[in-house]
Design a protein around this motif. Structure first.
Motif, PDB file in Angstrom:
ATOM      1  N   ALA A   1       0.827  -1.200   0.000  1.00 15.39           N
ATOM      2  CA  ALA A   1       0.000   0.000   0.000  1.00 15.39           C
ATOM      3  C   ALA A   1       0.864   1.254   0.000  1.00 15.39           C
ATOM      4  O   ALA A   1       0.588   2.221  -0.727  1.00 15.39           O
ATOM      5  CB  ALA A   1      -0.935  -0.011   1.199  1.00 15.39           C
ATOM      6  N   ALA A   2       1.904   1.246   0.821  1.00 20.98           N
ATOM      7  CA  ALA A   2       2.814   2.388   0.878  1.00 20.98           C
ATOM      8  C   ALA A   2       3.487   2.615  -0.472  1.00 20.98           C
ATOM      9  O   ALA A   2       3.647   3.762  -0.921  1.00 20.98           O
ATOM     10  CB  ALA A   2       3.859   2.167   1.975  1.00 20.98           C
ATOM     11  N   GLU A   3       3.877   1.525  -1.116  1.00 17.69           N
ATOM     12  CA  GLU A   3       4.496   1.628  -2.433  1.00 17.69           C
ATOM     13  C   GLU A   3       3.520   2.202  -3.457  1.00 17.69           C
ATOM     14  O   GLU A   3       3.901   3.019  -4.305  1.00 17.69           O
ATOM     15  CB  GLU A   3       4.963   0.247  -2.891  1.00 17.69           C
ATOM     16  CG  GLU A   3       5.595   0.231  -4.275  1.00 17.69           C
ATOM     17  CD  GLU A   3       5.881  -1.178  -4.758  1.00 17.69           C
ATOM     18  OE1 GLU A   3       6.851  -1.350  -5.521  1.00 17.69           O
ATOM     19  OE2 GLU A   3       5.145  -2.101  -4.382  1.00 17.69           O
ATOM     20  N   ALA A   4       2.248   1.806  -3.377  1.00 21.89           N
ATOM     21  CA  ALA A   4       1.251   2.259  -4.344  1.00 21.89           C
ATOM     22  C   ALA A   4       0.957   3.748  -4.223  1.00 21.89           C
ATOM     23  O   ALA A   4       0.797   4.453  -5.223  1.00 21.89           O
ATOM     24  CB  ALA A   4      -0.041   1.456  -4.174  1.00 21.89           C
ATOM     25  N   VAL A   5       0.886   4.242  -2.993  1.00 20.31           N
ATOM     26  CA  VAL A   5       0.510   5.643  -2.796  1.00 20.31           C
ATOM     27  C   VAL A   5       1.698   6.589  -2.904  1.00 20.31           C
ATOM     28  O   VAL A   5       1.522   7.816  -3.000  1.00 20.31           O
ATOM     29  CB  VAL A   5      -0.205   5.809  -1.434  1.00 20.31           C
ATOM     30  CG1 VAL A   5       0.801   5.857  -0.274  1.00 20.31           C
ATOM     31  CG2 VAL A   5      -1.110   7.026  -1.430  1.00 20.31           C
ATOM     32  N   ARG A   6       2.920   6.060  -2.913  1.00 22.91           N
ATOM     33  CA  ARG A   6       4.109   6.906  -2.969  1.00 22.91           C
ATOM     34  C   ARG A   6       4.103   7.883  -4.144  1.00 22.91           C
ATOM     35  O   ARG A   6       4.407   9.065  -3.964  1.00 22.91           O
ATOM     36  CB  ARG A   6       5.367   6.026  -2.984  1.00 22.91           C
ATOM     37  CG  ARG A   6       6.691   6.743  -3.233  1.00 22.91           C
ATOM     38  CD  ARG A   6       6.905   7.926  -2.309  1.00 22.91           C
ATOM     39  NE  ARG A   6       6.667   7.546  -0.916  1.00 22.91           N
ATOM     40  CZ  ARG A   6       6.408   8.428   0.037  1.00 22.91           C
ATOM     41  NH1 ARG A   6       6.355   9.720  -0.243  1.00 22.91           N
ATOM     42  NH2 ARG A   6       6.198   8.029   1.279  1.00 22.91           N
ATOM     43  N   PRO A   7       3.800   7.441  -5.392  1.00 19.82           N
ATOM     44  CA  PRO A   7       3.815   8.396  -6.515  1.00 19.82           C
ATOM     45  C   PRO A   7       2.827   9.545  -6.329  1.00 19.82           C
ATOM     46  O   PRO A   7       3.063  10.651  -6.828  1.00 19.82           O
ATOM     47  CB  PRO A   7       3.430   7.533  -7.719  1.00 19.82           C
ATOM     48  CG  PRO A   7       3.741   6.131  -7.317  1.00 19.82           C
ATOM     49  CD  PRO A   7       3.484   6.069  -5.852  1.00 19.82           C
ATOM     50  N   VAL A   8       1.742   9.284  -5.613  1.00 21.01           N
ATOM     51  CA  VAL A   8       0.750  10.345  -5.368  1.00 21.01           C
ATOM     52  C   VAL A   8       1.333  11.372  -4.397  1.00 21.01           C
ATOM     53  O   VAL A   8       1.236  12.586  -4.626  1.00 21.01           O
ATOM     54  CB  VAL A   8      -0.551   9.746  -4.802  1.00 21.01           C
ATOM     55  CG1 VAL A   8      -1.612  10.842  -4.682  1.00 21.01           C
ATOM     56  CG2 VAL A   8      -1.053   8.610  -5.684  1.00 21.01           C
ATOM     57  N   LEU A   9       1.929  10.902  -3.343  1.00 19.27           N
ATOM     58  CA  LEU A   9       2.481  11.807  -2.338  1.00 19.27           C
ATOM     59  C   LEU A   9       3.670  12.601  -2.851  1.00 19.27           C
ATOM     60  O   LEU A   9       4.044  13.616  -2.261  1.00 19.27           O
ATOM     61  CB  LEU A   9       2.881  11.015  -1.087  1.00 19.27           C
ATOM     62  CG  LEU A   9       1.732  10.281  -0.387  1.00 19.27           C
ATOM     63  CD1 LEU A   9       2.251   9.513   0.817  1.00 19.27           C
ATOM     64  CD2 LEU A   9       0.639  11.253   0.019  1.00 19.27           C
ATOM     65  N   ASP A  10       4.246  12.152  -3.955  1.00 21.69           N
ATOM     66  CA  ASP A  10       5.371  12.871  -4.559  1.00 21.69           C
ATOM     67  C   ASP A  10       4.924  13.936  -5.558  1.00 21.69           C
ATOM     68  O   ASP A  10       5.767  14.653  -6.121  1.00 21.69           O
ATOM     69  CB  ASP A  10       6.303  11.884  -5.275  1.00 21.69           C
ATOM     70  CG  ASP A  10       7.110  11.032  -4.299  1.00 21.69           C
ATOM     71  OD1 ASP A  10       7.231  11.439  -3.126  1.00 21.69           O
ATOM     72  OD2 ASP A  10       7.603   9.955  -4.702  1.00 21.69           O
ATOM     73  N   LEU A  11       3.619  14.077  -5.776  1.00 23.15           N
ATOM     74  CA  LEU A  11       3.133  15.089  -6.711  1.00 23.15           C
ATOM     75  C   LEU A  11       3.450  16.488  -6.196  1.00 23.15           C
ATOM     76  O   LEU A  11       3.347  16.755  -4.992  1.00 23.15           O
ATOM     77  CB  LEU A  11       1.614  14.963  -6.906  1.00 23.15           C
ATOM     78  CG  LEU A  11       1.111  13.790  -7.740  1.00 23.15           C
ATOM     79  CD1 LEU A  11      -0.417  13.716  -7.678  1.00 23.15           C
ATOM     80  CD2 LEU A  11       1.561  13.921  -9.192  1.00 23.15           C
ATOM     81  N   PRO A  12       3.812  17.411  -7.088  1.00 22.91           N
ATOM     82  CA  PRO A  12       4.068  18.795  -6.658  1.00 22.91           C
ATOM     83  C   PRO A  12       2.763  19.477  -6.238  1.00 22.91           C
ATOM     84  O   PRO A  12       1.671  19.051  -6.624  1.00 22.91           O
ATOM     85  CB  PRO A  12       4.653  19.445  -7.922  1.00 22.91           C
ATOM     86  CG  PRO A  12       4.089  18.639  -9.050  1.00 22.91           C
ATOM     87  CD  PRO A  12       3.998  17.225  -8.544  1.00 22.91           C
ATOM     88  N   PRO A  13       2.833  20.530  -5.434  1.00 19.41           N
ATOM     89  CA  PRO A  13       1.622  21.201  -4.955  1.00 19.41           C
ATOM     90  C   PRO A  13       0.669  21.638  -6.057  1.00 19.41           C
ATOM     91  O   PRO A  13      -0.553  21.612  -5.856  1.00 19.41           O
ATOM     92  CB  PRO A  13       2.179  22.412  -4.191  1.00 19.41           C
ATOM     93  CG  PRO A  13       3.523  21.958  -3.726  1.00 19.41           C
ATOM     94  CD  PRO A  13       4.059  21.100  -4.825  1.00 19.41           C
TER      95      PRO A  13
END
Length: 332
Positions: free
Chosen positions: A271-283
């Protein structure tokens, strides 16, 4: 800058009437913005979008449009207002979004374009869905389905997907599966119409349908390895940024759904791996829908069986920080 100055001059020269160059310019701009809207930060297109809506309203209010042009102008106004409704939604302002959507509905009716009128009901369903008004979302989706009963464009598939997602929030498993089956049946008979040609949010391709289908199933609150596999496939559909149907918002939503599906099976690291790209999105890409998607992940982490794990606590804190930033952080 020179091109913008030139078109302003040309439009000024045609102020005594609605010239063909002015009309063609507005049509080209609507198509250009629609195509890139789903691919770029909102700040990239917002000024241009508000400008062409203002110009279109001005031409309609001037009384100088020819009868043969009025319907085209109303359709342009409907398309522009629809995109600005989506923009207000992305900025986390559902009230303004619904006002723009109602304007789009009036303009679509004046244009006598039933496909656009139907699409606006889908837009109202989308706004209601993310504003945590699932009953309204279901109502608008079903109203759109009724209005577009004999249409063949992809908007009909979108409405079925919207109905499934709204029903999922209400815990109506039977409606979720029935709506998803109807979406599959409609896809088999879909024929591209003029809204599909506009592209962007006016087109509902197979990859978005796959995302909607699994999201509705994920939102029912339970899952197994089969749902994880299906959600992985839906997320994989947005892995190629060069694909013409790629959209950063849909990709973020699909990745968040994958995180939820993996949490249902106890796979915290997955789950952490899946959501990582989302949390890396710029503001400037953190729109209201994306924040809503990751908040679902946070809720599952907080109340699920993994809530006491260090990884879960750290991820919850990171999602909280991510979500606290003003949506899209538009420049002054």
């Amino acid at each position: 800058m020179a091109a913008r100055r030139a078109i302003r001059f040309a439009m000024g020269a045609e102020r005594s009437e609605v010239g063909q160059e002015t009309l063609s310019y507005l049509q080209d701009e609507v198509h250009r913005i629609a195509e890139i809207y789903i691919r770029v930060p909102l700040a990239t297109v917002l000024d241009d979008l508000t400008h062409i809506q203002d110009e279109t309203f001005r031409l309609l209010e001037s009384g100088r449009a020819k009868p043969s042009q009025i319907r085209d102008l109303y359709l342009l106004a409907a398309l522009e207002s629809g995109m600005l409704a989506k923009a207000s939604h992305d900025l986390g302002d559902p009230q303004s979004a619904m006002m723009q959507a109602r304007t789009a509905a009036v303009c679509a009716d004046q244009a006598e374009h039933r496909g656009m009128s139907t699409w606006v009901r889908g837009l109202q369903s989308l706004i209601s869905y993310w504003a945590d008004r699932p009953e309204d979302a279901l109502h608008y989706a079903r109203r759109g389905t009724s209005m577009g009963a004999d249409l063949r464009g992809s908007v009909t598939v979108w409405l079925a997907g919207l109905e499934a997602r709204a029903a999922a929030l209400l815990g109506d498993t039977e409606t979720v599966h029935a709506a998803n089956r109807r979406a599959e049946e409609l896809r088999e008979h879909t024929q591209a119409d003029d809204l599909d040609t506009v592209g962007g949010n006016f087109r509902f391709p197979q990859v978005r349908q796959d995302y909607y289908t699994v999201e509705a199933c994920v939102l029912l609150g339970d899952g197994d390895a089969n749902l994880v596999r299906r959600t992985e496939q839906a997320a994989q559909g947005f892995s190629d940024v060069n694909d013409p149907h790629w959209a950063f918002g849909d990709q973020a939503g699909a990745q968040s759904d994958l995180a939820l599906a993996r949490l249902y099976t106890g796979d915290l690291d997955g789950a952490a791996e899946a959501v990582r790209p989302v949390l890396d999105l710029p503001p400037n890409q953190r729109n209201a829908g994306i924040i809503g998607s990751v908040q679902r992940v946070r809720a599952s982490l907080t109340h699920g069986p993994v809530r006491n794990a260090l990884t879960a606590r750290e991820l919850c804190e990171e999602i909280a920080v991510f979500s606290s930033r003003p949506a899209l952080a538009l420049p002054n």
